[in-house]
Motif scaffolding. Sequence first.
Motif, PDB file in Angstrom:
ATOM      1  N   LEU A  92       0.826  -1.214   0.000  1.00 51.95           N
ATOM      2  CA  LEU A  92       0.000   0.000   0.000  1.00 51.95           C
ATOM      3  C   LEU A  92       0.858   1.261   0.000  1.00 51.95           C
ATOM      4  N   SER A  93       2.014   1.182   0.634  1.00 53.05           N
ATOM      5  CA  SER A  93       2.892   2.353   0.688  1.00 53.05           C
ATOM      6  C   SER A  93       3.422   2.726  -0.695  1.00 53.05           C
ATOM      7  N   LEU A  94       3.367   1.809  -1.641  1.00 51.74           N
ATOM      8  CA  LEU A  94       3.899   2.063  -2.981  1.00 51.74           C
ATOM      9  C   LEU A  94       3.031   3.007  -3.809  1.00 51.74           C
ATOM     10  N   PHE A  95       1.807   3.310  -3.343  1.00 51.81           N
ATOM     11  CA  PHE A  95       0.974   4.256  -4.082  1.00 51.81           C
ATOM     12  C   PHE A  95       1.673   5.606  -4.246  1.00 51.81           C
ATOM     13  N   TYR A  96       2.448   5.998  -3.240  1.00 52.67           N
ATOM     14  CA  TYR A  96       3.186   7.258  -3.346  1.00 52.67           C
ATOM     15  C   TYR A  96       4.178   7.201  -4.505  1.00 52.67           C
TER      16      TYR A  96
ATOM     17  N   ILE B 163      -0.027   6.500 -11.627  1.00 52.00           N
ATOM     18  CA  ILE B 163      -1.413   6.816 -11.281  1.00 52.00           C
ATOM     19  C   ILE B 163      -1.519   8.331 -11.175  1.00 52.00           C
ATOM     20  N   ARG B 164      -2.683   8.853 -11.470  1.00 53.72           N
ATOM     21  CA  ARG B 164      -2.861  10.311 -11.507  1.00 53.72           C
ATOM     22  C   ARG B 164      -3.624  10.846 -10.291  1.00 53.72           C
ATOM     23  N   SER B 165      -4.301   9.991  -9.572  1.00 51.66           N
ATOM     24  CA  SER B 165      -5.129  10.467  -8.462  1.00 51.66           C
ATOM     25  C   SER B 165      -4.371  10.399  -7.141  1.00 51.66           C
ATOM     26  N   GLY B 166      -4.828  11.196  -6.205  1.00 53.01           N
ATOM     27  CA  GLY B 166      -4.235  11.194  -4.880  1.00 53.01           C
ATOM     28  C   GLY B 166      -3.362  12.410  -4.646  1.00 53.01           C
ATOM     29  N   ASN B 167      -3.486  12.961  -3.459  1.00 53.19           N
ATOM     30  CA  ASN B 167      -2.683  14.100  -3.053  1.00 53.19           C
ATOM     31  C   ASN B 167      -1.271  13.610  -2.714  1.00 53.19           C
ATOM     32  N   PRO B 168      -0.234  14.125  -3.380  1.00 52.59           N
ATOM     33  CA  PRO B 168       1.125  13.634  -3.124  1.00 52.59           C
ATOM     34  C   PRO B 168       1.563  13.753  -1.661  1.00 52.59           C
ATOM     35  N   ARG B 169       1.172  14.829  -0.979  1.00 48.83           N
ATOM     36  CA  ARG B 169       1.551  14.975   0.432  1.00 48.83           C
ATOM     37  C   ARG B 169       0.903  13.899   1.293  1.00 48.83           C
ATOM     38  N   VAL B 170      -0.377  13.626   1.036  1.00 47.60           N
ATOM     39  CA  VAL B 170      -1.089  12.587   1.786  1.00 47.60           C
ATOM     40  C   VAL B 170      -0.471  11.219   1.472  1.00 47.60           C
TER      41      VAL B 170
END
Length: 192
Positions: free
Chosen positions: A53-57, A65-72
């Motif tokens: 899950l940590s690899l989403f960053y 992937i294009r979605s998600g706030n990079p800081r979060v």
Amino acid sequence: MNKSLFRLQVLPFLAQFILLIGATLVSDFILHQFDLVWVGRYLGIPGTFFILLSLFYSLRKRKVIRSGNPRVLLKMHEIFTWLGALMVLVHAGVHFNAILPWLALGAMVINVISGMIGQYLLNRSKQHLKGRKAKYKMHGLSKTETEKELFWDAVTFDLMAKWRVVHFPISYAFAVLGIGHILSIFLFWGWK
């Protein structure tokens, strides 16, 4: 009072790593005290999921992937990697007798250390150096005098800036060794 880069940045990093090792030892001790060592055997599974899950960053940073706030996602990466590493380290406390799990564990520990260096030290160190440069400039020190005052901090920073050279290859080695360990578990599991 001289606030060195080592004292302000490296020591807190070491404290965070020692906390991870301490939490591992305490968790393993508690499992042994309550005769729950078998729980440690299965902590590798949620630990692996946290690490995945940590690899989403990383995927977001590389625009896979294009979605998600990079800081979060970065904060999630840091927390999930730490929790996943803790679970895998407790899992390793089950005392493996094979080389592959120990190689995977070693690669994971090196990977966690190198990731913590990038996360915890590099950005803060850059800010520390900028702040000290500005302070010396404000006090009227010449460029040469400032460089002399910041020499060891600059050397420390330059060494830390090379963290990706270790982090990426070790990440891949950890992935390969971890997958090899998981596959060997499935191959040699007592499927009765």
